[in-house]
Structures are given as C-alpha cells and as structure tokens.
Design a protein around this motif. Structure first.
Motif, short mmCIF file in Angstrom:
data_model
loop_
_atom_site.label_atom_id
_atom_site.label_comp_id
_atom_site.label_asym_id
_atom_site.label_seq_id
_atom_site.Cartn_x
_atom_site.Cartn_y
_atom_site.Cartn_z
N GLU A 88 0.83 -1.21 0.00
CA GLU A 88 0.00 0.00 0.00
C GLU A 88 0.87 1.26 0.00
N ASP A 89 2.04 1.17 0.61
CA ASP A 89 2.96 2.32 0.65
C ASP A 89 4.01 2.26 -0.45
N ARG A 90 3.81 1.41 -1.45
CA ARG A 90 4.77 1.33 -2.56
C ARG A 90 4.05 1.54 -3.89
N PRO A 112 8.25 6.16 1.77
CA PRO A 112 8.38 6.35 3.22
C PRO A 112 9.54 5.58 3.83
N ARG A 137 0.92 2.68 6.09
CA ARG A 137 1.58 1.80 7.07
C ARG A 137 2.44 2.63 8.02
N SER A 147 8.58 -2.20 9.68
CA SER A 147 7.38 -1.75 8.96
C SER A 147 6.21 -2.62 9.37
N LEU A 173 0.41 8.28 4.37
CA LEU A 173 0.88 6.93 4.68
C LEU A 173 -0.26 5.95 4.88
N THR A 205 -3.50 8.46 -0.60
CA THR A 205 -2.20 8.31 0.05
C THR A 205 -1.02 8.62 -0.87
N HIS A 211 6.21 3.18 9.55
CA HIS A 211 7.60 2.93 9.19
C HIS A 211 8.50 3.45 10.31
N ASP A 220 6.94 9.80 -1.90
CA ASP A 220 6.17 8.55 -1.99
C ASP A 220 7.01 7.34 -1.62
#
Lengths: 419, 419
Positions: free
Chosen positions: A131-133, B134, B236, B301, B234, A233, B238, B132
């Motif tokens: 989700e964060d990539r 994190p 997630r 993470s 975000l 996001t 980190h 983008d």
C-alpha cells in the motif's frame, strides 16, 4: 564452461553449467507455475505456497530449514512471478551437496494446517506493505486493466479476500498438480561434479511423480487508452505503460530488447525528453518476453501537475520512433550496452543460474552467454523496422495513480476490471 | 589477484586489484566528500554536484558523455552518501582505457551556469520523488533526529529550500576544495595492464592540484527514546531505529557486523520474533561502520495498529541479547553467512571495486577478500561480550512515521530538529 543435462527416471530434469574455476556453486529449483496458472478462486496461491515451502517437511521443521541455510552459509531466497516460482541459493563449492539436499527436501513440504493458518497473516501483511509502494501498486492494477481476462494480468499476491478464502485443501491440490517431477527442474552452476549431483538427486527424488501439468495460452488483446485513478495516500503521480511486444520464442525477441534500450535505457530517447530536463523523476521502457506473449512495459513518475505533459512527451517519443525508426548509431550503442550487461551478469554462477533457468524453461534447451551475445549482435535495423511496422505504439495503454484533486482523475477505489 | 598502488606527482592515488582471468574491467573515482562534509548553507551540494559532473567538460558536452558511456557499452552510475561520492563503470577489458579516459575527464567538469540552473529542477524532482517512498523518508528524518547536530545526520539530498538558495559560486568553491587531487582516488579492478593505467592517468591528470582538504570528527552523542510523527500520505507505519556502534577503524568492527547478523539477518532473532508470525512485514538490523563513528541501524514496517506491540518486541530482542549475549551456534552461522556473501561479491571486478574503494578510503591500505574473511572468522563471542558490555541497546532511538489518527502520534510537519 560445459553444459550438462540429465532426465531422471521420474521425469525430473537437471541441467548444469560447469565452470571449474568458479569460487562458488549455485543451485535452484525452477517450478513452471505462477500467477498465470491460477484460477480466480485460488488467486495468490503460487506466492502463498512459496512461503509455505519454507515452513517444514517431514524431515525438517521451519526452524531447521532456516538454521540449515545459515549453517552452510548460504545466500538464498525465492520468488514468484506470473510465469514461475524459483527457490535458489549460492554457497562455497564444498557445501554444494548440502544445499541441493536442503532445496530438494523443501520441494516436498509438509503443508501443515497450523502453519497454513498462521502464514495467512504473513501474506496479508505483505499485501498491506505494498500500500505504501505506489511504484509496485501501479503495475498490479495496470496489469489487471491492460491484460483484461488474460492470465498474464493476474495478481501475484492475490487480494486480501482471495487469501482469506483460500483453504488448505485448495493449496494441496494446487501443489500436487504443479510441483510434479515433470513440471519443475533443477539448475546448478559453477564448481560441481556432475555424476555426484545426478546420483544425489536420484536418491533424493526417487519417489517424485509426474502429473502432466500444462498451461493455457489464450489470445492476448491488450487494452488501449489512458486510465487514471486517484488515491488519497499519494504525493506523486505514477504511470504504468504497456504496448504489445513479442513472446519468448519469437525471432524478433532480441530486436525488441535492443529497441527498448534505444528508447528507454539509461541514456535513451526518454532520458533526453523527460529526465534531463526534470519533467519526470523516472521514465523508463523495457521489453518483457513472456511465455507465449510479450509486452513493452514503461514507468513514468512525475509531479501531479506535470503528469499530463510528461505522458504526452513519453507517447511522442514512442510514436516518433515508430514512424521514423532509430539510427544505426543508437542501435549499435544499445547492442553494446546489452552485451556488456550480459557479460557482467555471466561472470558468476549465481548470475548464470537465473539466465540458465529462465531460458531453459522458455526454450527447453541450453542457451549459453555466447549464443545470447550472438543473438543481440545479429539483431539489426531491418528487424526493428519489421517490429515497428506492426505499429505497437499505436496500441499503448497507460494507468496513472495520482493524488486526489487532480483534474480528470476518476474518484477511484480499487481498479480491477479491464478498461 | 595482485594489488597495485601508485601515487602520482600531483598527489593523486591510483590503486588496483589485478585478476588476469576476469572477463571484465571496472573503474571508479572515489571522492572523499559527502553530506557530512557540507556546511548547512550548502546542504545537498555533494549530491547536486554528482549530477553536474555528467553535464559536460571543456572537451565533452553532456550528450557526448552519455553517448560515449553507451558507445563503449559501459554499465555505469554514480552515488553520493554521507561519506563519499563515487563515479564508476564496468566494461569489457578492451574498452578499459576508454572508460578511464571518460571518467577522468568528467572529474574536471565545466559546471556551466545554464546547466546548473536547469539541473536544479532535476534535483527538486528527485527530492519530491521520495515523498512517496516512506522507507527512505523515515531515515532522512530519523538521521536528523538521532545525530542531532553531528555531520552524519545531514541530509544527502538537501531540502527544497537549500537547493533553491544554492548558487553556482558556492558549488564551484565546494568543487575546488573537495575534488582536489589529494581528496579523491581512482580504483581499478579485473583485467588490466598496470603500467598502461598509470601512464594514461599521468597524461590525463597532470594539471590536477591538491587542496589539503580535511573532514571534521565531532563527538557523537545520539538521541535516545521513541519519536513519532504522523503524515497524511501513509498507509503503514515505518520505523527507523538507531543504537551506538563502532567506527570503521575499531577492532570490534567485524564483531559488530556478526552480532547484527545474529539479530537482524535473514533468519536472525528478529525474524522469529516479528516476521515469522506476521507481526511486521519488515524487521531488520545491520551495523554501519562509518568514518570515525558507527551505528546499529534497524528498520521496522507494520500495520499502524500493531506498531506499538512490534516496536516493543523489537526492543525486547535487542535488550535480551545485550543481557544474555548470543549462542556459539548463532555466532558461527552468522559468520558463515557473511563469509559466503563476501566471497560471492568478490567474484567479479565490479563487486571488488566497491569493497576496495570503501576500505581504502577508511584505512588507506589494501584489504583483500582473504583478509576480510579472516577478520570475520576471528571475531568471537568475547568480542561480542565486550561490545555488549557498553550497553548499546540501552541507548536506542527510534523515529516512526505513521498515518494520521494513530493514538500518541504528534501532529507532525517535517521533523528536522534533534529530539
């Protein structure tokens, strides 16, 4: 370098590229199964199974497998793609037999219910991680839209829903059909003794059985156009691009790779049009020759405000090349670049392992570094012209993920349907 | 393998590791300058300068540099860290002289005002790109907080403000002081003729001059505690983690590396505590031995809801190891794993280039693969006990970036001050 190949009585093939001067030994099982071989109700099972293969066998616990890899000092890993699942490692030559023993035992896992239930959480965590990539996410979602119902568009990870719904019985059935002795093969490279490798494997895999597993090759008709989806996001815009290419067995395969390098390699035309001037922070193109179908794949990352202009420049580079071709000099530079990269990767058993396995799966024969070099060298501008005469870049598709509030973006939830 | 070293009349050092059997040749300039050598008003200049070095010289335009790298089929790149800036490439041996010629010319760039102004946009795009990412961002911001005013906490990219404010004159002054003949060195590896390399360099670099450049080594006193910052972009959580380690010249350096592998390597204790059960999707620890100061660095993470529990488990693994040490078996496994990795990287000229250069910069001498292997093999549990008796894991610091709406997070803008 010499090539070795033996088919055991149970149908298992083992191939090797022998280099007596190598300081290491690499081995890997290539299983001819991946996301493209899954039915929708078991989406993600290939990748989930890859995790389960490390969870223990009748002889070894999960902990024992991990500790043994470390005890022999192995550098090891596994991966799952659309096309295959690969388990591999590299060690010093004197620990090669121990590595083959461990990998072979892993290919017959216990697949215990408790482990299956626990490992679901790990898979769900891995799905959530992406989700964060966004540079990964845009391809998962772009693939689904470009390939439509074609198997190559299927998600490798699966969805939280498909993973939650998956049963141990479904996984066991998939395993039995796909991990059969005639649907996987072992590759070794570097410093080894072939007779010893074969004798060891005969002892280790004597009870493995074939299943006659196969793969479907439906016609691919990719989506065309520009889709956009907004997500809360994101800070930047991320675009995945697709155009029809050629499959693994196509005689124009090498030419497609050289052409993609002319346009999207480190200092190809996209560099000068988009990166040199700061219009984008990434703008690349490569060619992916998959089993039965190929595709040109690109990636573009920009500020949201400049995405439209950048995408238009990106498309213009490809259209111009389609209309006018590339120059002799550009072609020769790209050939040299690819040839050096190939030579560098070919210097180690580990580097050779991957090429050996991929080409063997695609062509069922040995392809040496020298032969691949020759293929690149003999690809020429006439091949490029033939490829471009099919007008692949008229049939481009793009998916852009971008922050909310960019004019023109669909208020998007998860895109999963073909556009 | 044999080692070669020559200091030219102008103070420039060139070192080489000769392997007549190698199928390739690698070369790289190691410049002893990076973010840690910058004053605050030029934050980001080292990295910006790295870009400018590709923008042309008195002899070559930017385009000519790029085309020439491709024409010789080079695989090439550059990077900037806290400690150094490196320009490197690998080619087939017959094109080695062309590579050295090109890299050497690049070390005396034109640094034209027009290019400087245009390239600012590229740098600003690159800074924006990391918004983008994190897992990168958490270290930029974590470093600033952990290191406080110490130079090792300085941002490699700089901020949009520092980059916009930077002048061409500031860059020129920085270049003259830091890219002097006594503050960089050339490393070559693989298949070469030493006399020819030296003769070529004498001709190419005859007018380069020394500057007597130096570096500051203030005392490091890292921050302690757990900081949290929330960001709207975000999905997630980190976390970057830090604990005091040992510097490059410390006799306990190898032991610190083995210890970090026992705890945070692929199947170390953190794996079993956090990854095997799906509590986190990443949980790693490594040891970074920098020039004059070292640090254990970790990354975690997780889902936002499980971050607190995961961080607590992470800390517990390190505290337990600090109190009880690790076992003989864990230690031996980690040693083997590191030894194999080192051997695999050491198989190619390109792999050797980086190790050769980094160790030469740190110790001003040749460190062979064999010597490094010996250092790893002779590190023992008594060394680990000595290291742990300093109680590094009592002095841990963490910074967590997490989505908004997680209880306890500070409503954060950009964190840049030391906590």
């Amino acid at each position: 370098m010499t090539f070795d190949e033996t088919v055991l009585k149970n149908g298992l093939t083992v191939i090797g590229e022998h280099n007596p001067q190598a300081q290491s030994f690499a081995a890997g099982y290539f299983v001819k199964t991946g996301a493209r071989d899954e039915t929708h109700d078991v989406s993600g099972v290939s990748h989930f199974l890859e995790h389960m293969m490390f969870k223990g066998t009748d002889k070894r616990s999960a902990e024992a497998i991990n500790l043994e890899f470390d005890a022999i000092g192995a550098n090891y890993n596994a991966y799952t793609s659309d096309e295959r699942t690969v388990y591999y490692g590299a060690v010093l030559p004197e620990r090669g037999a121990a590595l083959v023993d461990l990998l072979s035992d892993m290919m017959r896992p216990a697949l215990r219910e408790d482990d299956f239930t626990l490992e679901k959480n790990v898979i769900l965590e891995e799905i959530a991680m992406y989700e964060d990539r966004p540079s990964f996410k845009v391809f998962e979602e772009g693939n689904a839209r470009f390939y439509g119902g074609h198997p190559l568009g299927q998600s490798i990870l699966g969805s939280p829903e498909s993973i939650r719904a998956l049963t141990q019985t479904q996984m066991l059935n998939y395993f039995r059909a796909r991990y059969a002795s005639d649907n996987l093969f072992l590759v070794v490279a570097g410093h080894y003794n072939w007779d010893a490798v074969v004798a060891q494997l005969e002892a280790l895999t004597g009870d493995w059985e074939p299943s006659g597993a196969s793969r479907l090759y439906p016609e691919l008709s990719g989506a065309v156009g520009d889709d956009r989806v907004s997500l809360p996001t994101l800070a930047r815009s991320h675009t995945a691009l697709y155009a029809p290419g050629v499959g693994a067995g196509d005689p124009l395969r090498a030419a497609a790779g050289v052409l993609a390098t002319c346009l999207g390699g480190g200092s190809g035309r996209l560099y000068w049009a988009l990166l040199d001037n700061g219009l984008a922070d990434s703008a690349s193109l490569s060619h992916d020759a998959a089993d039965g179908a190929g595709v040109f794949v690109g990636y573009l990352s920009t500020s949201p405000a400049e995405q439209a202009a950048a995408l238009s420049s990106y498309r213009a580079v490809l259209t111009r090349a389609q209309d006018e071709g590339v120059t002799e000099e550009e072609w020769r530079r790209a050939q040299r670049k690819l040839a050096t990269g190939l030579t560098l990767r070919g210097e180690t058993p580990f580097g050779r392992l991957m090429s050996l396995g991929v080409r063997y799966q695609q062509e069922a024969r040995y392809v040496s570094v020298q032969e691949t070099l020759k293929q690149i060298e003999s690809a020429n501008l006439a091949d490029a012209a033939e490829l471009l005469s099919r007008r692949p870049f008229d049939a481009m598709f793009s998916l852009t993920l971008e922050p909310e509030g960019v004019p023109g973006a669909q208020p998007g939830s998860k895109p999963t349907e073909n556009a």
